[in-house]
Design a protein around this motif. Structure first.
Motif, PDB file in Angstrom:
ATOM      1  N   GLU A 167       4.920  -8.624  17.897  1.00  0.00           N
ATOM      2  CA  GLU A 167       3.848  -9.476  17.420  1.00  0.00           C
ATOM      3  C   GLU A 167       2.689  -8.566  17.034  1.00  0.00           C
ATOM      4  O   GLU A 167       2.190  -7.812  17.877  1.00  0.00           O
ATOM      5  N   PRO A 168       2.252  -8.609  15.781  1.00  0.00           N
ATOM      6  CA  PRO A 168       1.190  -7.695  15.343  1.00  0.00           C
ATOM      7  C   PRO A 168      -0.040  -7.693  16.236  1.00  0.00           C
ATOM      8  O   PRO A 168      -0.651  -6.643  16.456  1.00  0.00           O
ATOM      9  N   SER A 169      -0.389  -8.840  16.786  1.00  0.00           N
ATOM     10  CA  SER A 169      -1.585  -8.904  17.632  1.00  0.00           C
ATOM     11  C   SER A 169      -1.411  -8.154  18.950  1.00  0.00           C
ATOM     12  O   SER A 169      -2.387  -7.821  19.613  1.00  0.00           O
ATOM     13  N   LYS A 170      -0.141  -7.868  19.310  1.00  0.00           N
ATOM     14  CA  LYS A 170       0.133  -7.184  20.584  1.00  0.00           C
ATOM     15  C   LYS A 170       0.558  -5.730  20.403  1.00  0.00           C
ATOM     16  O   LYS A 170       0.783  -5.024  21.376  1.00  0.00           O
TER      17      LYS A 170
ATOM     18  N   HIS B 113       3.463   4.834  13.744  1.00  0.00           N
ATOM     19  CA  HIS B 113       2.608   4.329  12.670  1.00  0.00           C
ATOM     20  C   HIS B 113       2.969   2.875  12.399  1.00  0.00           C
ATOM     21  O   HIS B 113       4.117   2.463  12.566  1.00  0.00           O
ATOM     22  N   ASP B 114       2.000   2.114  11.948  1.00  0.00           N
ATOM     23  CA  ASP B 114       2.208   0.700  11.646  1.00  0.00           C
ATOM     24  C   ASP B 114       3.235   0.548  10.518  1.00  0.00           C
ATOM     25  O   ASP B 114       3.034   1.081   9.423  1.00  0.00           O
ATOM     26  N   PRO B 115       4.338  -0.177  10.754  1.00  0.00           N
ATOM     27  CA  PRO B 115       5.376  -0.306   9.724  1.00  0.00           C
ATOM     28  C   PRO B 115       5.102  -1.380   8.687  1.00  0.00           C
ATOM     29  O   PRO B 115       5.830  -1.488   7.702  1.00  0.00           O
ATOM     30  N   PHE B 116       4.054  -2.180   8.877  1.00  0.00           N
ATOM     31  CA  PHE B 116       3.829  -3.337   8.003  1.00  0.00           C
ATOM     32  C   PHE B 116       3.812  -2.973   6.522  1.00  0.00           C
ATOM     33  O   PHE B 116       4.488  -3.586   5.704  1.00  0.00           O
TER      34      PHE B 116
ATOM     35  N   ASN C 175       5.722   3.792 -13.846  1.00  0.00           N
ATOM     36  CA  ASN C 175       4.837   2.975 -13.007  1.00  0.00           C
ATOM     37  C   ASN C 175       4.859   3.438 -11.552  1.00  0.00           C
ATOM     38  O   ASN C 175       5.917   3.525 -10.939  1.00  0.00           O
ATOM     39  N   VAL C 176       3.677   3.722 -11.012  1.00  0.00           N
ATOM     40  CA  VAL C 176       3.557   4.205  -9.631  1.00  0.00           C
ATOM     41  C   VAL C 176       3.220   3.036  -8.718  1.00  0.00           C
ATOM     42  O   VAL C 176       2.386   2.187  -9.045  1.00  0.00           O
ATOM     43  N   SER C 177       3.878   2.991  -7.564  1.00  0.00           N
ATOM     44  CA  SER C 177       3.588   1.955  -6.577  1.00  0.00           C
ATOM     45  C   SER C 177       3.379   2.596  -5.207  1.00  0.00           C
ATOM     46  O   SER C 177       3.793   3.728  -4.968  1.00  0.00           O
ATOM     47  N   ARG C 178       2.731   1.852  -4.339  1.00  0.00           N
ATOM     48  CA  ARG C 178       2.429   2.338  -2.991  1.00  0.00           C
ATOM     49  C   ARG C 178       3.500   1.856  -2.036  1.00  0.00           C
ATOM     50  O   ARG C 178       3.934   0.706  -2.093  1.00  0.00           O
ATOM     51  N   LEU C 179       3.925   2.735  -1.170  1.00  0.00           N
ATOM     52  CA  LEU C 179       4.865   2.388  -0.110  1.00  0.00           C
ATOM     53  C   LEU C 179       4.089   2.416   1.210  1.00  0.00           C
ATOM     54  O   LEU C 179       2.882   2.247   1.228  1.00  0.00           O
ATOM     55  N   GLY C 180       4.766   2.641   2.308  1.00  0.00           N
ATOM     56  CA  GLY C 180       4.064   2.750   3.577  1.00  0.00           C
ATOM     57  C   GLY C 180       3.596   4.172   3.814  1.00  0.00           C
ATOM     58  O   GLY C 180       3.941   5.098   3.075  1.00  0.00           O
ATOM     59  N   TYR C 181       2.777   4.315   4.851  1.00  0.00           N
ATOM     60  CA  TYR C 181       2.334   5.635   5.288  1.00  0.00           C
ATOM     61  C   TYR C 181       1.629   6.368   4.141  1.00  0.00           C
ATOM     62  O   TYR C 181       0.739   5.809   3.522  1.00  0.00           O
ATOM     63  N   MET C 182       2.013   7.582   3.813  1.00  0.00           N
ATOM     64  CA  MET C 182       1.404   8.313   2.694  1.00  0.00           C
ATOM     65  C   MET C 182       2.354   8.379   1.496  1.00  0.00           C
ATOM     66  O   MET C 182       2.220   9.233   0.619  1.00  0.00           O
ATOM     67  N   ASP C 183       3.313   7.478   1.443  1.00  0.00           N
ATOM     68  CA  ASP C 183       4.391   7.534   0.454  1.00  0.00           C
ATOM     69  C   ASP C 183       4.109   6.675  -0.780  1.00  0.00           C
ATOM     70  O   ASP C 183       3.530   5.586  -0.684  1.00  0.00           O
ATOM     71  N   TYR C 184       4.565   7.178  -1.914  1.00  0.00           N
ATOM     72  CA  TYR C 184       4.470   6.475  -3.182  1.00  0.00           C
ATOM     73  C   TYR C 184       5.843   6.526  -3.857  1.00  0.00           C
ATOM     74  O   TYR C 184       6.704   7.322  -3.483  1.00  0.00           O
ATOM     75  N   SER C 185       6.027   5.702  -4.875  1.00  0.00           N
ATOM     76  CA  SER C 185       7.245   5.785  -5.677  1.00  0.00           C
ATOM     77  C   SER C 185       6.875   5.613  -7.145  1.00  0.00           C
ATOM     78  O   SER C 185       5.810   5.079  -7.466  1.00  0.00           O
ATOM     79  N   ALA C 186       7.752   6.092  -8.012  1.00  0.00           N
ATOM     80  CA  ALA C 186       7.582   5.909  -9.452  1.00  0.00           C
ATOM     81  C   ALA C 186       8.890   5.380 -10.012  1.00  0.00           C
ATOM     82  O   ALA C 186       9.972   5.764  -9.556  1.00  0.00           O
TER      83      ALA C 186
END
Length: 200
Positions: free
Chosen positions: A4-7, A13-16, A174-185
């Motif tokens: 549960e995110p609240s807990k 690292h946060d996987p959301f 086109n570049v998109s944001r993933l989780g953490y410090m990761d990106y994809s194209a």
């Protein structure tokens, strides 16, 4: 696992943000009432109809503040060749600092709004603000997010990224944001036709 995110999740690292991915990047250029320019990337960005887009700011950041002040913004598309400069514009610079200058980017005039677009982008959406709202949490408390919605009033496409009359996402990268410090194209696409219901 289940959490549960609240807990909390108990992970390093946060996987959301890695789960809700990839997320298109709205590279938002805006201008304040006093003429100050701002350019910043937002991965909480998307289209929610064929004529409306929105971006969400965690708190009162310059992009949202300037959009409120002047009622306009430009959502620039990040192509692969501009990814590193886009990342530079995420710097926590003091208000009034031009991220265009900081990242070594040139501006190009927009047609129907005052904020400039980033010169060299494959595409850009010129927008006029239609709504600003602050979503609440389940308990009614302020989430801290500021959501700026805008109607796309003009679209710029660099002709170099049109192939047979279609916007070429692979060519643009086109570049998109993933989780953490990761990106994809985008390096490849595949086609699936939507099925049609046929009665017997």
């Amino acid at each position: 696992m289940f959490y549960e995110p609240s807990k909390g999740h108990g992970l390093p690292h946060d996987p959301f943000k890695a789960i809700v991915a990839p997320r298109p990047i709205g590279w938002i250029s805006s201008i304040g009432r006093d003429g100050s320019l701002n350019l910043a990337p937002y991965s909480f960005f998307n289209a929610f109809s064929s004529a409306l887009v929105w971006f969400s700011s965690d708190g009162e950041k310059d992009s949202a503040t300037f959009a409120v002040e002047t009622g306009e913004f430009v959502a620039n598309l990040v192509g692969r060749d501009l990814a590193e400069k886009m990342n530079r514009t995420s710097v926590n610079a003091p208000r009034g600092t031009s991220e265009f200058d900081y990242a070594g980017l040139e501006m190009a005039p927009s047609r129907m709004v005052k904020p400039p677009r980033v010169a060299g982008v494959p595409a850009a959406l010129e927008c006029k603000v239609t709504e600003i709202f602050r979503p609440k949490m389940l308990d009614g408390s302020d989430s801290g997010a500021v959501v700026v919605a805008g109607e796309v009033v003009s679209v710029f496409i660099d002709d170099a990224f049109l192939t047979d009359g279609l916007f070429d996402m692979v060519k643009a990268g086109n570049v998109s944001r993933l989780g953490y410090m990761d990106y994809s194209a985008i390096t490849e696409t595949f086609v699936m036709r939507r099925p049609r219901w046929e009665k017997d």
